[in-house]
Design a protein around this motif. Structure first.
Motif, short mmCIF file in Angstrom:
data_model
loop_
_atom_site.label_atom_id
_atom_site.label_comp_id
_atom_site.label_asym_id
_atom_site.label_seq_id
_atom_site.Cartn_x
_atom_site.Cartn_y
_atom_site.Cartn_z
N ARG A 17 -1.14 63.16 -95.24
CA ARG A 17 -1.91 62.02 -94.65
C ARG A 17 -1.65 61.83 -93.05
O ARG A 17 -0.35 62.19 -92.68
N GLY A 18 -2.35 61.13 -92.20
CA GLY A 18 -1.86 60.75 -90.99
C GLY A 18 -2.58 59.58 -90.45
O GLY A 18 -3.79 59.01 -90.97
N GLU A 19 -1.94 58.82 -89.57
CA GLU A 19 -2.55 57.77 -88.78
C GLU A 19 -2.02 57.68 -87.33
O GLU A 19 -0.93 57.56 -87.14
N VAL A 41 -6.62 66.87 -82.31
CA VAL A 41 -6.80 65.64 -83.02
C VAL A 41 -6.75 64.61 -81.88
O VAL A 41 -5.77 64.00 -81.49
N SER A 42 -7.82 64.80 -80.68
CA SER A 42 -7.76 63.87 -79.64
C SER A 42 -7.33 62.46 -79.60
O SER A 42 -6.97 61.77 -78.77
N LEU A 43 -7.85 61.71 -80.64
CA LEU A 43 -8.02 60.48 -80.75
C LEU A 43 -6.99 59.83 -81.96
O LEU A 43 -6.91 58.80 -82.36
N GLY A 44 -6.09 61.03 -82.29
CA GLY A 44 -5.09 60.88 -83.28
C GLY A 44 -5.72 60.88 -84.68
O GLY A 44 -7.07 61.21 -84.72
N HIS A 45 -4.86 60.88 -85.52
CA HIS A 45 -5.27 60.94 -87.12
C HIS A 45 -6.19 59.88 -87.52
O HIS A 45 -5.68 58.69 -87.29
N ALA A 46 -7.09 59.84 -88.35
CA ALA A 46 -7.96 59.01 -88.88
C ALA A 46 -8.43 57.78 -88.13
O ALA A 46 -8.13 56.73 -88.48
N HIS A 47 -8.73 58.17 -86.89
CA HIS A 47 -9.15 57.05 -86.16
C HIS A 47 -10.12 56.45 -86.61
O HIS A 47 -11.35 57.01 -87.21
N PRO A 48 -10.37 55.07 -86.71
CA PRO A 48 -11.38 54.51 -87.47
C PRO A 48 -12.79 54.78 -86.96
O PRO A 48 -13.83 54.69 -87.80
N SER A 49 -12.93 54.97 -85.68
CA SER A 49 -14.36 55.30 -85.19
C SER A 49 -14.83 56.64 -85.78
O SER A 49 -16.07 56.77 -86.06
N ILE A 50 -13.97 57.38 -85.76
CA ILE A 50 -14.42 58.64 -86.31
C ILE A 50 -14.76 58.79 -87.67
O ILE A 50 -15.52 59.31 -88.29
N VAL A 51 -13.78 58.11 -88.48
CA VAL A 51 -14.05 57.99 -90.13
C VAL A 51 -15.51 57.40 -90.22
O VAL A 51 -15.91 57.59 -90.93
N LEU A 238 -12.91 68.61 -78.80
CA LEU A 238 -14.33 67.93 -78.69
C LEU A 238 -14.58 67.43 -80.31
O LEU A 238 -15.34 66.38 -80.28
N GLY A 239 -14.02 67.85 -81.27
CA GLY A 239 -14.36 67.19 -82.71
C GLY A 239 -13.36 66.41 -83.13
O GLY A 239 -13.49 66.00 -84.18
N GLY A 240 -12.28 66.19 -82.42
CA GLY A 240 -11.49 65.51 -82.88
C GLY A 240 -10.71 65.66 -84.18
O GLY A 240 -10.06 64.82 -84.87
N GLY A 241 -10.87 66.94 -84.76
CA GLY A 241 -10.53 67.19 -85.97
C GLY A 241 -11.63 67.82 -86.93
O GLY A 241 -11.35 68.56 -87.88
N PHE A 242 -12.85 67.68 -86.32
CA PHE A 242 -14.07 68.22 -87.11
C PHE A 242 -14.14 69.45 -86.53
O PHE A 242 -14.51 69.42 -85.19
N PRO A 243 -14.48 70.81 -87.11
CA PRO A 243 -14.89 71.94 -86.31
C PRO A 243 -16.27 71.87 -85.65
O PRO A 243 -17.35 71.50 -86.32
N ILE A 244 -16.04 72.28 -84.30
CA ILE A 244 -17.35 71.92 -83.49
C ILE A 244 -16.85 72.98 -82.24
O ILE A 244 -15.55 72.73 -81.85
N GLY A 245 -17.88 73.62 -81.45
CA GLY A 245 -17.47 74.42 -80.44
C GLY A 245 -18.72 74.29 -79.49
O GLY A 245 -19.82 74.00 -80.09
#
Length: 380
Positions: A17-19, A41-51, A238-245
């Protein structure tokens, strides 16, 4: 015995896990993550807005074919292209895919086949991207590469001039070679590339897979140079941890990528686009980018002060920083991990620091203290 192929030199730590900037293993040991999943992970792990973005989108639509219109892709494309020379976008799943698309587009548009790339570059591990990469270790054992790449020394204007002829479709480069040693393009070399491209009708492809999306303190690293790219590739942050190019390009290239010329099943799917839109809405705020630059200055100055007696050189820009050492850095990275700091290499003698863009000054101080300790411990 593992059921997995051994193509990764995996570390023994099992992260669960990460935070923010911290991650935790299965023994609940905490680590400062200065890898960010290698600039992801540009905004860090488990960023509330991304979640929140994932939760909301997952309740609406996960996937639909690219045969259908996507207003969400259109909105993300416009956000990425604002203030740039680009007017068209193609979404995919990774940096290698984005670079494959760029290679195909450059060849199709120009009708030429040769693409100039540079030693120590890294563009991916698919066959085209691997052929473009300027590191033999990546290519070893796979037989002949695609013959239409000319790989020359980085920051060498004479070598570049000698490599250019009427068969060249594009020059492909990273503004900062992250994987290859955190090597930054010189102003003189950037000017030479731009001059040659303009004079010869050669396309300029900038690979911003690692440097893009705020990593260097601007939206894109090329903005620190005189380069005016025709094509740019993105992924990782770009995806902050989610796969996208993504591949962005000039309007003049649009006619060369008509229906049936290229495609992807999963690229630009609703989940990925929702996450990426959330990331860029944060990162592209002027105040956020200014904070990245400020934290970069703070980190570099602290490194220089703390490691002044270690015979090192500080490289890079923004929060893509290298520490070039006189010896191999693998032992230092292992010791740092034991101390609770996760790092990654960029070649045999460069430590790469890639904290989340949201890292705090306190976390920077903690990381530097752990790194300083690790560099003082003799390797076993």
């Amino acid at each position: 015995m593992s059921t997995l192929f051994t193509n990764y030199a995996r570390r023994s730590v099992h992260l669960v896990r990460g935070e923010g900037t911290r991650v935790y293993d299965d023994n609940n040991k905490a680590y400062l993550d200065f890898t960010s999943g290698i600039a992801v992970v540009s905004l860090g792990h488990a960023h509330p807005s991304i979640v929140d973005a994932v939760k909301k989108q997952s309740e609406k639509l996960w996937h639909t074919s690219n045969l259908f219109e996507s207003p969400e892709q259109e909105m993300l494309a416009k956000t990425l292209m604002k203030g740039t020379p680009f007017s068209r976008a193609f979404f995919c799943n990774s940096g290698a895919e984005a670079n494959e698309a760029a290679i195909k587009l450059a060849r199709k548009h120009t009708g030429k086949q040769v693409i100039i790339t540079f030693e120590q570059s890294f563009h991916g591990r698919t066959f085209g991207a691997m052929s473009a990469t300027g590191q033999e270790k990546v290519k070893f054992g796979f037989g002949p590469m695609l013959e239409t790449f000319r790989t020359i020394p980085f920051n060498d204007s004479r070598a570049l001039e000698a490599a250019v002829d009427e068969d060249v479709a594009a020059i492909m480069l990273e503004v900062i070679q992250g994987e290859g040693g955190v090597n930054t393009i010189t102003p003189e070399f950037a000017s030479k590339i731009q001059e040659i491209c303009m004079a010869n009708g050669i396309l300029c492809i900038v690979d911003e897979v690692q440097t893009g999306i705020g990593r260097t303190g601007s939206k894109y690293a090329y903005e620190h140079t005189v380069l005016q790219p025709d094509i740019m590739t993105l992924a990782k942050g770009l995806g902050g941890g989610f796969p996208i190019g993504a591949m962005l390009g000039h309007e003049k290239l649009a006619e060369s990528f008509g229906p049936g010329t290229h495609g992807t099943t999963f690229g630009g799917n609703p989940l990925a686009v929702a996450v990426a839109q959330t990331v860029v809405d944060y990162v592209f705020e002027e105040e956020f980018l200014s904070e990245v630059e400020r934290k970069s200055t703070y980190l570099m100055e602290k490194l220089k002060d703390s490691l002044a007696n270690n015979h090192i050189e500080i490289l890079g820009k923004g929060l893509l920083i290298g520490i070039r050492c006189t010896d191999e850095v693998t032992p230092i990275i292992s010791i740092a991990e034991e101390e609770g700091l996760l790092l990654v290499q960029a070649g045999p003698n460069v430590i790469r620091l890639l904290p989340p863009l949201t890292v705090s000054e306190q976390e920077i101080d903690e990381a530097i203290a752990l790194l300083t300790t690790s560099m003082r411990v003799p390797s076993q």
